[in-house]
Motif scaffolding. Sequence first.
Motif, short mmCIF file in Angstrom:
data_model
loop_
_atom_site.label_atom_id
_atom_site.label_comp_id
_atom_site.label_asym_id
_atom_site.label_seq_id
_atom_site.Cartn_x
_atom_site.Cartn_y
_atom_site.Cartn_z
N ARG A 1 -11.04 -27.29 53.23
CA ARG A 1 -11.96 -28.13 54.01
C ARG A 1 -11.44 -28.33 55.42
O ARG A 1 -12.21 -28.28 56.39
N ASN A 2 -10.13 -28.55 55.56
CA ASN A 2 -9.55 -28.67 56.89
C ASN A 2 -9.76 -27.40 57.70
O ASN A 2 -10.05 -27.44 58.91
N GLN A 3 -9.61 -26.27 57.04
CA GLN A 3 -9.78 -24.99 57.71
C GLN A 3 -11.21 -24.82 58.21
O GLN A 3 -11.45 -24.40 59.34
N GLN A 4 -12.17 -25.19 57.38
CA GLN A 4 -13.58 -25.07 57.76
C GLN A 4 -13.92 -26.04 58.88
O GLN A 4 -14.63 -25.69 59.83
N ASP A 5 -13.40 -27.27 58.80
CA ASP A 5 -13.72 -28.28 59.81
C ASP A 5 -13.11 -27.94 61.16
O ASP A 5 -13.68 -28.23 62.20
N GLY A 6 -11.93 -27.33 61.15
CA GLY A 6 -11.24 -27.09 62.40
C GLY A 6 -11.43 -25.71 62.98
O GLY A 6 -11.00 -25.43 64.10
#
Length: 290
Positions: A200-205
């Motif tokens: 999720r962090n990867q997708q958000d950032g």
Amino acid sequence: MLKAVILIGGPQKGTRFRPLSFEVPKPLFPVAGVPMIQHHIEACAQVPGMQEILLIGFYQPDEPLTQFLEAAQQEFNLPVRYLQEFAPLGTGGGLYHFRDQILAGSPEAFFVLNADVCSDFPLSAMLEAHRHQRHPFLLLGTTANRTQSLNYGCIVENPQTHEVLHYVEKPSTFISDIINCGIYLFSPEALKPLRDVFQRNQQDGQLEDSPGLWPGAGTIRLEQDVFSALAGQGQIYVHLTDGIWSQIKSAGSALYASRLYLSRYQDTHPERLAKHTPGSPRIRGPLFCF
């Protein structure tokens, strides 16, 4: 087969521990006569089935740390290894980054201990509770008064099942008198929610014009990203202790932790206490005055 992970942080952390940490890395600072994390390693080594102890942090592996690891391996006859993060990854990011090393050998479960806590480490009792009722996350909890609780992660539990129903890290108002001790027992399945946070962090950032991984994707906060998110879903439980516990965040708290450990040495490590010899001065009164 069991493992243990001790989260030791790095030089950018522990600024409240200065100036004591200028000469000695905070995890190696002596508390009750031995390096702070030796208390953790001793407790882990006493758990039947313990096969390996891993230290995770972003300190450079300098000579004092290397010498400590070598001495610990010899004393406890256990592999004690240091895994260096490429950057500060939070309380959960290192666990996910080094998941292959943690899961190597297929451990039944693994303990996770914050380095900056003082405790009698009831690890065998936590393991017994885990084996009685297996869930991905088991947190060690203790009680604090209403004012003190605001400085810690607060846990609302089901008093019958001990499931964590609600978790708030350092709330602004009173939530519960049960606080998180920073000592955990995780099943291998506990790494799956960490993977979900990473993705999720990867997708958000991820920026459309920036190929590759977003550098901040690996930063995972166990308390906010995992415990708060999963509370009330039947995955997180708490084991309450009435034993000694405190945080070690400053020089003053290191003195208090030393006092707690020394109060137990008569039973646990009498060889570490000074012995009275005839004709020598006697020590009277309390060990510490506050």
